[in-house]
Design a protein around this motif. Structure first.
Motif, PDB file in Angstrom:
ATOM      1  N   MET A   1     -33.659  12.403-117.193  1.00 26.17           N
ATOM      2  CA  MET A   1     -33.996  11.915-116.061  1.00 26.17           C
ATOM      3  C   MET A   1     -32.496  11.132-115.565  1.00 26.17           C
ATOM      4  N   VAL A   2     -31.495  10.935-116.538  1.00 30.88           N
ATOM      5  CA  VAL A   2     -30.023  10.664-116.160  1.00 30.88           C
ATOM      6  C   VAL A   2     -29.167  10.878-115.953  1.00 30.88           C
ATOM      7  N   LEU A   3     -29.381  13.103-116.238  1.00 29.19           N
ATOM      8  CA  LEU A   3     -29.212  14.013-115.583  1.00 29.19           C
ATOM      9  C   LEU A   3     -29.087  14.025-113.992  1.00 29.19           C
ATOM     10  N   GLN A   4     -30.211  13.969-114.028  1.00 26.10           N
ATOM     11  CA  GLN A   4     -30.898  14.101-112.425  1.00 26.10           C
ATOM     12  C   GLN A   4     -30.437  12.450-111.886  1.00 26.10           C
ATOM     13  N   GLY A   5     -29.956  11.618-112.156  1.00 26.97           N
ATOM     14  CA  GLY A   5     -29.713  10.208-111.891  1.00 26.97           C
ATOM     15  C   GLY A   5     -31.475   9.388-111.472  1.00 26.97           C
ATOM     16  N   ILE A   6     -32.011  10.024-112.578  1.00 26.51           N
ATOM     17  CA  ILE A   6     -33.137   8.821-112.069  1.00 26.51           C
ATOM     18  C   ILE A   6     -32.986   7.682-112.936  1.00 26.51           C
ATOM     19  N   ILE A   7     -32.574   7.797-114.049  1.00 31.81           N
ATOM     20  CA  ILE A   7     -32.404   6.740-114.671  1.00 31.81           C
ATOM     21  C   ILE A   7     -31.267   6.806-114.876  1.00 31.81           C
ATOM     22  N   ASP A   8     -30.660   5.399-114.729  1.00 30.10           N
ATOM     23  CA  ASP A   8     -29.032   5.663-115.165  1.00 30.10           C
ATOM     24  C   ASP A   8     -28.986   4.722-117.013  1.00 30.10           C
ATOM     25  N   GLU A   9     -27.662   5.486-116.920  1.00 29.42           N
ATOM     26  CA  GLU A   9     -27.429   6.050-117.947  1.00 29.42           C
ATOM     27  C   GLU A   9     -26.952   4.810-118.782  1.00 29.42           C
ATOM     28  N   GLU A  10     -26.607   3.512-118.506  1.00 28.50           N
ATOM     29  CA  GLU A  10     -26.564   2.765-119.469  1.00 28.50           C
ATOM     30  C   GLU A  10     -27.750   1.763-119.787  1.00 28.50           C
ATOM     31  N   LYS A  11     -29.122   1.808-119.421  1.00 30.62           N
ATOM     32  CA  LYS A  11     -30.705   1.451-118.893  1.00 30.62           C
ATOM     33  C   LYS A  11     -30.770   2.302-120.237  1.00 30.62           C
ATOM     34  N   LEU A  12     -30.068   3.682-120.058  1.00 29.58           N
ATOM     35  CA  LEU A  12     -30.864   4.207-121.717  1.00 29.58           C
ATOM     36  C   LEU A  12     -30.382   3.902-122.697  1.00 29.58           C
ATOM     37  N   ASN A  13     -28.514   4.094-122.617  1.00 25.56           N
ATOM     38  CA  ASN A  13     -27.889   3.285-123.769  1.00 25.56           C
ATOM     39  C   ASN A  13     -28.233   2.178-123.849  1.00 25.56           C
ATOM     40  N   SER A  14     -28.749   0.724-123.760  1.00 26.91           N
ATOM     41  CA  SER A  14     -28.969   0.251-123.759  1.00 26.91           C
ATOM     42  C   SER A  14     -31.016  -0.349-124.561  1.00 26.91           C
ATOM     43  N   PHE A  15     -31.303   0.943-124.636  1.00 32.25           N
ATOM     44  CA  PHE A  15     -32.873   0.672-125.000  1.00 32.25           C
ATOM     45  C   PHE A  15     -32.967   1.152-126.909  1.00 32.25           C
ATOM     46  N   ASN A  16     -33.224   0.718-127.337  1.00 30.83           N
ATOM     47  CA  ASN A  16     -33.681   1.172-128.630  1.00 30.83           C
ATOM     48  C   ASN A  16     -34.711   0.750-129.168  1.00 30.83           C
ATOM     49  N   ILE A  17     -36.147   1.185-129.788  1.00 32.96           N
ATOM     50  CA  ILE A  17     -36.864   1.134-130.350  1.00 32.96           C
ATOM     51  C   ILE A  17     -36.999   0.179-131.591  1.00 32.96           C
ATOM     52  N   PRO A  18     -37.801  -0.969-131.394  1.00 34.45           N
ATOM     53  CA  PRO A  18     -37.724  -1.883-132.462  1.00 34.45           C
ATOM     54  C   PRO A  18     -38.888  -1.462-133.263  1.00 34.45           C
ATOM     55  N   ASN A  19     -38.620   0.019-134.742  1.00 27.09           N
ATOM     56  CA  ASN A  19     -39.447   0.280-135.178  1.00 27.09           C
ATOM     57  C   ASN A  19     -38.872  -0.146-136.678  1.00 27.09           C
ATOM     58  N   TYR A  20     -38.720   0.637-137.221  1.00 25.67           N
ATOM     59  CA  TYR A  20     -38.197   1.105-138.823  1.00 25.67           C
ATOM     60  C   TYR A  20     -39.095   1.519-139.732  1.00 25.67           C
ATOM     61  N   TYR A  21     -38.979   3.187-140.108  1.00 22.28           N
ATOM     62  CA  TYR A  21     -40.054   3.969-140.654  1.00 22.28           C
ATOM     63  C   TYR A  21     -39.384   3.797-142.672  1.00 22.28           C
ATOM     64  N   PRO A  22     -39.977   3.194-143.108  1.00 26.82           N
ATOM     65  CA  PRO A  22     -39.342   2.331-144.481  1.00 26.82           C
ATOM     66  C   PRO A  22     -39.801   3.809-145.807  1.00 26.82           C
ATOM     67  N   SER A  23     -38.800   3.800-146.708  1.00 28.82           N
ATOM     68  CA  SER A  23     -39.003   4.744-147.543  1.00 28.82           C
ATOM     69  C   SER A  23     -40.723   4.834-148.822  1.00 28.82           C
ATOM     70  N   PRO A  24     -40.914   4.544-149.612  1.00 32.49           N
ATOM     71  CA  PRO A  24     -41.646   4.164-150.788  1.00 32.49           C
ATOM     72  C   PRO A  24     -41.002   3.106-151.187  1.00 32.49           C
ATOM     73  N   ILE A  25     -39.325   3.609-151.899  1.00 29.57           N
ATOM     74  CA  ILE A  25     -38.901   3.066-152.605  1.00 29.57           C
ATOM     75  C   ILE A  25     -38.141   1.381-152.138  1.00 29.57           C
ATOM     76  N   GLU A  26     -38.193   2.275-150.426  1.00 25.67           N
ATOM     77  CA  GLU A  26     -37.428   0.489-149.975  1.00 25.67           C
ATOM     78  C   GLU A  26     -38.648  -0.229-149.811  1.00 25.67           C
ATOM     79  N   VAL A  27     -39.992  -0.328-150.128  1.00 22.82           N
ATOM     80  CA  VAL A  27     -41.098  -1.126-149.949  1.00 22.82           C
ATOM     81  C   VAL A  27     -40.772  -1.451-150.904  1.00 22.82           C
ATOM     82  N   LYS A  28     -41.331  -1.267-151.849  1.00 23.66           N
ATOM     83  CA  LYS A  28     -40.786  -1.653-153.751  1.00 23.66           C
ATOM     84  C   LYS A  28     -39.797  -2.491-153.732  1.00 23.66           C
ATOM     85  N   LEU A  29     -39.092  -2.408-153.437  1.00 19.40           N
ATOM     86  CA  LEU A  29     -38.291  -2.971-153.547  1.00 19.40           C
ATOM     87  C   LEU A  29     -37.871  -4.290-152.976  1.00 19.40           C
ATOM     88  N   GLU A  30     -38.251  -4.397-151.658  1.00 16.90           N
ATOM     89  CA  GLU A  30     -38.204  -5.590-150.682  1.00 16.90           C
ATOM     90  C   GLU A  30     -39.878  -6.688-151.667  1.00 16.90           C
TER      91      GLU A  30
END
Length: 395
Positions: A267-296
């Motif tokens: 959609m950026v390539l087709q001019g539907i979404i602004d490239e800067e908009k895409l570059n400033s969007f990040n999903i607030p997720n983190y998928y941990p490993s079992p070791i990372e969960v246990k460590l915390e």
């Protein structure tokens, strides 16, 4: 059976533990599952999450049995954190109550009163959640068929990365598919992860480190808050959407967002979404490993780890359906394409996407995403990894 009561409880925040910063508040205000009961709602697109809850039933029943037999509480306080709304929330609560009621009959004990706390962020569809209590009450009465103690429901809007309950007020905490959500997009990620919306093999090492650091901060705070809110020897069962690999950018956990990024880049390539908009969007997720969960858990120090478990479910919740006791209204022709997966992700992520890109591009984006998912899922066996951990508060 006594009447159920629905009570709104205000958010309790211990500022000595957590001070909300501006960005954190923004995420908390826009992050919620699609409300109502329409086609794109979470209530109608949460079969995958339901399968995960069923996979953890034996561990949950074991934990409830252990807790009740060791404490014999006259009043049992249960909290479901990140409860959302729809059938999944009541599935967990009814299962817990049934286990306790069975134990009461076997031990010839009087049924305790139940205090059920349903927590999610403020924009969760609490209205639909509480409107479902009447049907839930009737079904539970029919299934238990014995007199049970009074059951009180409380809505608790607020972030579980803060204090939301009084000291020593909970016996049992449950949370499923919620703790992979971070309190905010990690600092320094914006515009350093260009063309991507989550971690990927091409993400800079600084981005990977930032995501992991935010997970450490958030999960440690979560544990510290719950340690103050649970009674001694209180139990907690947590299920994360996670990964088995040591690599946080592995395809195992990042692929679902990589395919969405493909749709957005088109959609950026087709001019539907602004490239800067895409570059400033990040999903607030983190998928941990079992070791990372246990460590915390070990680092924070308030809980004993009773049993960690790792399981898998197919992306398409309709795959291997016969292994589960679910009924689907979807035609057979849709079972092996991206239609259901696109609807599932839309129910979860649409509010975030609308808040950043605007409502006008959403239909186009999910049409593209559906086609990409259909193509990939026809060629690959795609699975989610689940990490479930049973914790007990130390004396």
């Amino acid at each position: 059976m006594h009447l159920y009561k629905s009570v709104w409880q205000g958010e309790y925040i211990n500022k000595s533990i957590s001070t909300f910063k501006e960005r954190k508040m923004e995420v908390a205000q826009v992050l919620h599952m699609n409300g109502s009961v329409g086609e794109a709602s979470y209530a109608n697109n949460s079969l995958l999450q339901q399968k995960v809850i069923s996979l953890t039933k034996l561990l949950r029943d074991e934990a409830v049995t252990n807790l009740y037999c060791n404490t014999l509480p006259k009043s049992l306080a249960i909290a479901d954190l990140g409860c959302s709304f729809g059938p999944n929330t009541m599935l967990v609560i009814s299962g817990i109550i049934k286990v306790v009621e069975k134990l009461c009959q076997e031990l010839n004990h009087k049924s305790p009163e139940y205090k059920v706390f349903l927590n999610d962020l403020p924009k969760n569809d609490f209205n639909n959640l509480f409107m479902s209590l009447g049907a839930f009450k009737e079904k539970l009465r029919d299934e238990i068929k014995t007199e049970m103690g009074p059951c009180y429901f409380f809505g608790v809007p607020g972030s579980f990365y803060s204090r939301i309950f009084p000291d020593n007020s909970l016996h049992f905490v449950h949370s499923s598919y919620s703790l992979q959500w971070l309190s905010k997009v990690p600092k320094g990620v914006d515009n350093n992860n260009k063309g991507k919306i989550y971690l990927a093999s091409t993400s800079p090492s600084s981005v990977l480190k930032a995501y992991y650091k935010q997970f450490q901060t958030d999960f440690s705070l979560f544990l510290k808050c719950r340690a103050q809110e649970l009674v001694e020897n209180g139990h907690m069962i947590l299920t994360f959407l996670g990964r088995k690999s040591d690599d946080p950018s592995s395809k195992e956990c990042c692929y679902i967002w990589e395919l969405m990024a493909m749709a957005l880049n088109d959609m950026v390539l087709q001019g539907i979404i602004d490239e800067e908009k895409l570059n400033s969007f990040n999903i607030p997720n983190y998928y941990p490993s079992p070791i990372e969960v246990k460590l915390e858990v070990l680092t924070e120090g308030s809980f004993t780890i009773n049993r960690p478990e790792v399981s898998e479910v197919n992306w398409n919740a309709l795959d291997d359906l016969n292994a589960f006791e679910f009924e689907s209204r979807e035609p057979e022709s849709l079972r092996h394409n991206g239609y259901n997966m696109a609807r599932c992700i839309r129910a979860v992520a649409e509010p975030l996407l609308i808040s950043h890109f605007g409502k006008d591009v959403i239909e186009d984006m999910f049409d593209r995403y559906k086609r990409i998912l259909t193509d990939r899922m026809s060629k690959e066996r795609t699975k989610f990894t689940n990490i479930t951990i049973l914790l007990t508060k130390k004396p």
